[in-house]
Design an enzyme around this catalytic site. Structure first.
Site, PDB file in Angstrom:
ATOM      1  N   CYS A 125       1.755   0.355   0.462  1.00 56.88           N
ATOM      2  CA  CYS A 125       2.439   0.633   1.720  1.00 56.88           C
ATOM      3  C   CYS A 125       1.919   1.954   2.238  1.00 56.88           C
ATOM      4  O   CYS A 125       2.194   3.016   1.663  1.00 56.88           O
ATOM      5  CB  CYS A 125       3.951   0.695   1.503  1.00 56.88           C
ATOM      6  SG  CYS A 125       4.887   1.103   2.999  1.00 56.88           S
ATOM      7  N   GLU A 141       1.008  -3.454   7.289  1.00 57.41           N
ATOM      8  CA  GLU A 141      -0.020  -3.762   6.295  1.00 57.41           C
ATOM      9  C   GLU A 141      -1.214  -4.351   7.015  1.00 57.41           C
ATOM     10  O   GLU A 141      -1.089  -4.902   8.112  1.00 57.41           O
ATOM     11  CB  GLU A 141       0.511  -4.729   5.236  1.00 57.41           C
ATOM     12  CG  GLU A 141      -0.357  -4.841   4.003  1.00 57.41           C
ATOM     13  CD  GLU A 141      -0.679  -3.489   3.392  1.00 57.41           C
ATOM     14  OE1 GLU A 141      -1.765  -2.942   3.738  1.00 57.41           O
ATOM     15  OE2 GLU A 141       0.115  -2.969   2.602  1.00 57.41           O
TER      16      GLU A 141
END
Length: 261
Positions: A2, A111
């Site tokens: 992340c 992402e």
């Protein structure tokens, strides 16, 4: 992993979700990047006898974990994420896993699907948000790093787990999510040793998130408006996520994060 996330919920909604006594007002943040301050929740001291106020406390920490034993931060890599499978044993995270577990409120994360080297496919960014449209809490760790001159910096990182099957076509890892009913157990570092909370450090449920293709404007830290979350038509050359039943490969990369100091 992340490498970017967002917190766009109203203050009162965050207060209610993580059950803290108070949080200073803050603006919606659509593109939170490494080295920036992030909102974290820790287990505070017990309140006065008879008090109904929650013990949890909200504070700010710099996103980029720095173990207390580091002498020169310029010679240590920026730890934005920690692998949930190995954090208990890793020297960098072992103490924090035992004594300083935290929650990191978020409205979702970003992402990138990055094709293999040499492929003609293009990278595609995704805004990954909870389907219920509310807040989630990432599992995190914190450490206060002290310099030789006595100054201190509170630092934090996000725990990640192997991607669940529906997310695996985009990336092989994703944040660990702590459900509200487990907040107390996760934050309790006095009676809950790391081995007691290992069952919480797992991939999020299959139906928790949806991935929205967005433009590459999110790549630039300077772009902080809500438009970076607007849905776009994915590039024809980008891989489109489809549910799969195979296990995600276990790989972590640094994602080109910035320096902490």
């Amino acid at each position: 992993m992340c490498g970017r996330f967002a917190l766009t919920a109203k203050v009162e909604n965050v207060l209610d979700y993580v059950s803290v006594a108070s949080i200073e007002d803050f603006p919606a943040r659509f593109n939170i990047a490494p080295t920036q301050p992030i909102l974290i929740v820790i287990e505070g001291d017990t309140g006065a006898p008879g008090s109904n106020l929650p013990k949890r406390r909200a504070m700010l920490a710099r996103w980029g974990f720095m173990p207390g034993w580091v002498k020169d931060p310029r010679e240590f890599p920026l730890l934005v994420n920690a692998r949930s499978e190995t954090a208990i044993e890793k020297a960098s995270f072992r103490a924090a896993m035992r004594h300083r577990r935290i929650l990191i409120p978020a409205s979702g994360f970003y992402e990138w699907h990055r094709p293999e080297k040499g492929s003609k496919q293009k990278s595609q960014a995704y805004w990954v948000r909870p389907k219920h449209g509310k807040i989630v809490a990432f599992a995190g760790l914190m450490e206060t790093w002290a310099s030789a001159d006595g100054s201190e910096v509170d630092t934090a990182c996000i725990l990640t787990a192997p991607a669940n099957p529906s997310f695996a076509p985009i990336h092989d890892r994703m944040p660990v999510i702590i459900p509200p009913e487990e907040f107390a157990r996760w934050l309790d570092c006095k009676t809950q040793e790391p081995r007691n909370i290992q069952d919480l450090m797992v991939s999020p449920p299959e139906d928790l998130f949806e991935a929205v293709p967005v433009s590459d404007r999110v790549n630039k830290v300077a772009n902080t408006g809500p438009d970076i979350q607007d849905r776009i038509a994915p590039s024809e050359m980008a891989v489109q996520p489809k549910p799969v039943k195979t296990k995600a490969a276990r790989r972590e990369s640094d994602g080109g994060q910035m320096d902490l100091f």
